[in-house]
Motif scaffolding. Sequence first.
Motif, mmCIF file in Angstrom:
data_model
loop_
_atom_site.group_PDB
_atom_site.id
_atom_site.type_symbol
_atom_site.label_atom_id
_atom_site.label_comp_id
_atom_site.label_asym_id
_atom_site.label_seq_id
_atom_site.Cartn_x
_atom_site.Cartn_y
_atom_site.Cartn_z
ATOM 1 N N ARG A 1 70.117 35.809 103.042
ATOM 2 C CA ARG A 1 69.661 37.181 102.801
ATOM 3 C C ARG A 1 68.178 37.358 103.136
ATOM 4 O O ARG A 1 67.503 38.211 102.572
ATOM 5 C CB ARG A 1 69.887 37.557 101.334
ATOM 6 C CG ARG A 1 71.333 37.434 100.879
ATOM 7 C CD ARG A 1 71.471 37.820 99.421
ATOM 8 N NE ARG A 1 72.851 37.711 98.961
ATOM 9 C CZ ARG A 1 73.244 37.997 97.715
ATOM 10 N NH1 ARG A 1 72.352 38.418 96.821
ATOM 11 N NH2 ARG A 1 74.513 37.872 97.375
ATOM 12 N N MET A 2 67.657 36.546 104.025
ATOM 13 C CA MET A 2 66.232 36.638 104.354
ATOM 14 C C MET A 2 65.957 37.854 105.232
ATOM 15 O O MET A 2 66.787 38.244 106.050
ATOM 16 C CB MET A 2 65.776 35.356 105.062
ATOM 17 C CG MET A 2 65.846 34.113 104.202
ATOM 18 S SD MET A 2 65.177 32.648 105.025
ATOM 19 C CE MET A 2 66.325 32.478 106.401
ATOM 20 N N GLU A 3 64.774 38.435 105.038
ATOM 21 C CA GLU A 3 64.351 39.599 105.814
ATOM 22 C C GLU A 3 63.035 39.278 106.515
ATOM 23 O O GLU A 3 62.108 38.738 105.909
ATOM 24 C CB GLU A 3 64.178 40.815 104.905
ATOM 25 C CG GLU A 3 65.471 41.252 104.215
ATOM 26 C CD GLU A 3 65.258 42.462 103.333
ATOM 27 O OE1 GLU A 3 64.096 42.956 103.292
ATOM 28 O OE2 GLU A 3 66.224 42.913 102.694
ATOM 29 N N ASP B 1 54.450 33.986 94.699
ATOM 30 C CA ASP B 1 55.446 34.861 95.328
ATOM 31 C C ASP B 1 56.853 34.301 95.155
ATOM 32 O O ASP B 1 57.800 35.057 94.892
ATOM 33 C CB ASP B 1 55.119 35.020 96.812
ATOM 34 C CG ASP B 1 53.803 35.735 97.034
ATOM 35 O OD1 ASP B 1 53.808 36.961 97.193
ATOM 36 O OD2 ASP B 1 52.753 35.063 97.029
ATOM 37 N N ILE B 2 56.997 32.992 95.311
ATOM 38 C CA ILE B 2 58.322 32.386 95.137
ATOM 39 C C ILE B 2 58.777 32.515 93.688
ATOM 40 O O ILE B 2 59.948 32.806 93.405
ATOM 41 C CB ILE B 2 58.287 30.913 95.580
ATOM 42 C CG1 ILE B 2 57.993 30.822 97.079
ATOM 43 C CG2 ILE B 2 59.603 30.222 95.258
ATOM 44 C CD1 ILE B 2 57.841 29.406 97.595
ATOM 45 N N SER B 3 57.854 32.313 92.757
ATOM 46 C CA SER B 3 58.201 32.434 91.341
ATOM 47 C C SER B 3 58.651 33.854 91.002
ATOM 48 O O SER B 3 59.651 34.052 90.293
ATOM 49 C CB SER B 3 57.001 32.036 90.482
ATOM 50 O OG SER B 3 57.280 32.209 89.110
ATOM 51 N N GLN B 4 57.930 34.851 91.503
ATOM 52 C CA GLN B 4 58.312 36.236 91.242
ATOM 53 C C GLN B 4 59.662 36.564 91.877
ATOM 54 O O GLN B 4 60.489 37.272 91.284
ATOM 55 C CB GLN B 4 57.236 37.177 91.789
ATOM 56 C CG GLN B 4 55.921 37.125 91.030
ATOM 57 C CD GLN B 4 56.058 37.652 89.607
ATOM 58 O OE1 GLN B 4 56.792 38.602 89.343
ATOM 59 N NE2 GLN B 4 55.350 37.019 88.685
ATOM 60 N N ASP C 1 65.395 37.801 93.765
ATOM 61 C CA ASP C 1 65.234 38.192 95.168
ATOM 62 C C ASP C 1 65.395 36.926 96.006
ATOM 63 O O ASP C 1 64.433 36.327 96.486
ATOM 64 C CB ASP C 1 63.857 38.828 95.374
ATOM 65 C CG ASP C 1 63.688 39.405 96.769
ATOM 66 O OD1 ASP C 1 64.640 39.313 97.567
ATOM 67 O OD2 ASP C 1 62.599 39.945 97.066
ATOM 68 N N TRP C 2 66.642 36.502 96.171
ATOM 69 C CA TRP C 2 66.933 35.200 96.756
ATOM 70 C C TRP C 2 66.440 35.078 98.192
ATOM 71 O O TRP C 2 65.980 34.020 98.619
ATOM 72 C CB TRP C 2 68.440 34.933 96.698
ATOM 73 C CG TRP C 2 69.005 34.994 95.322
ATOM 74 C CD1 TRP C 2 69.809 35.970 94.813
ATOM 75 C CD2 TRP C 2 68.803 34.050 94.266
ATOM 76 N NE1 TRP C 2 70.130 35.696 93.497
ATOM 77 C CE2 TRP C 2 69.525 34.515 93.139
ATOM 78 C CE3 TRP C 2 68.087 32.867 94.148
ATOM 79 C CZ2 TRP C 2 69.554 33.846 91.930
ATOM 80 C CZ3 TRP C 2 68.113 32.183 92.945
ATOM 81 C CH2 TRP C 2 68.834 32.669 91.855
ATOM 82 N N GLY D 1 63.965 32.154 99.544
ATOM 83 C CA GLY D 1 64.358 31.232 100.610
ATOM 84 C C GLY D 1 63.387 31.243 101.770
ATOM 85 O O GLY D 1 63.026 30.189 102.309
ATOM 86 N N LEU D 2 62.940 32.440 102.165
ATOM 87 C CA LEU D 2 61.964 32.528 103.254
ATOM 88 C C LEU D 2 60.648 31.877 102.853
ATOM 89 O O LEU D 2 59.989 31.216 103.673
ATOM 90 C CB LEU D 2 61.744 33.995 103.622
ATOM 91 C CG LEU D 2 60.812 34.274 104.805
ATOM 92 C CD1 LEU D 2 61.339 33.603 106.071
ATOM 93 C CD2 LEU D 2 60.652 35.771 105.016
#
Length: 287
Positions: free
Chosen positions: A62-64, A226-229, A235-236, A240-241
Amino acid sequence: MPAPPAGTVELPRRPLDVFRWVFGAGAVVLILWSLLRIDIKWSRLWDAPSDLWTIGTLMFGRMESGDIGKLSGAMWESIAIAWLGTIIAAVFAIPLSFLAAENLVGRPVAWVTRQVFNILRAVPEVILALAFIPLFGLTPMAGVMAIGVGSIGTLGKLFYEIHEGIKTGPLEAADAVGASRLQRMRWGVIPQVTPEMTSFLLYRFEVNIRASAVLGLVGAGGIGSDISQALLFKDWGTAGLGLIIVVVGTIIVDTISGAVRRRIVSGRQSATTTTEPELAITGGVLG
């Protein structure tokens, strides 16, 4: 017991290595005690592959691309945190390391300085970050100070071990011409230890990049925040990104730093190999 045939030598029996058996038995007991102590849920291990597959599908499916710019900037912030923290650690570790080398100072001074390094190495960076957050807030400065203070002990230990492995020839030559303590250090010690110290400093910078990403999980800045949030709000795709950017950024920095370290070490070896023949030729001419 019959006597050995004539002309043969009876070898003595190998003594029983009690220490090896005691150490081995102690290690086995410690492993068993650890397994019982942490209460492993063995049934969860069988489900781990399927759980990891599910999480990986959620993260990397689900990366954008719109988040690449933001996360790349956060990764650069993590690199900056690691670099500044490493520099702060070097400023304190380098002079203190000379006070921890027994071949350069007295044993009492070296012992006290080493205990300072041991205390600093015993405190994890995460604990230091939690201690600095009340002082600097949820800002990158808390991460910089945590990495800086946490790296002093490790760099100091590596540096004073380098100092204790130097060659004594330059020091004896400096003493022979009546050099002062400062001149002895300048011409007999620093030229020998600088290449290896620089190499270890770059290696510690590589380690601190990983640490800065982890410190972001507790609010000390960098891409970890950012990864923690993203994980907190499920917001998988962003999480992942972010992990991919951390891996790619770390590999790039490690590759560049590793090339620089190899160049430093190879340059030092080539300088050593070229200097010895020159000294031999000079000695032959003067002789």
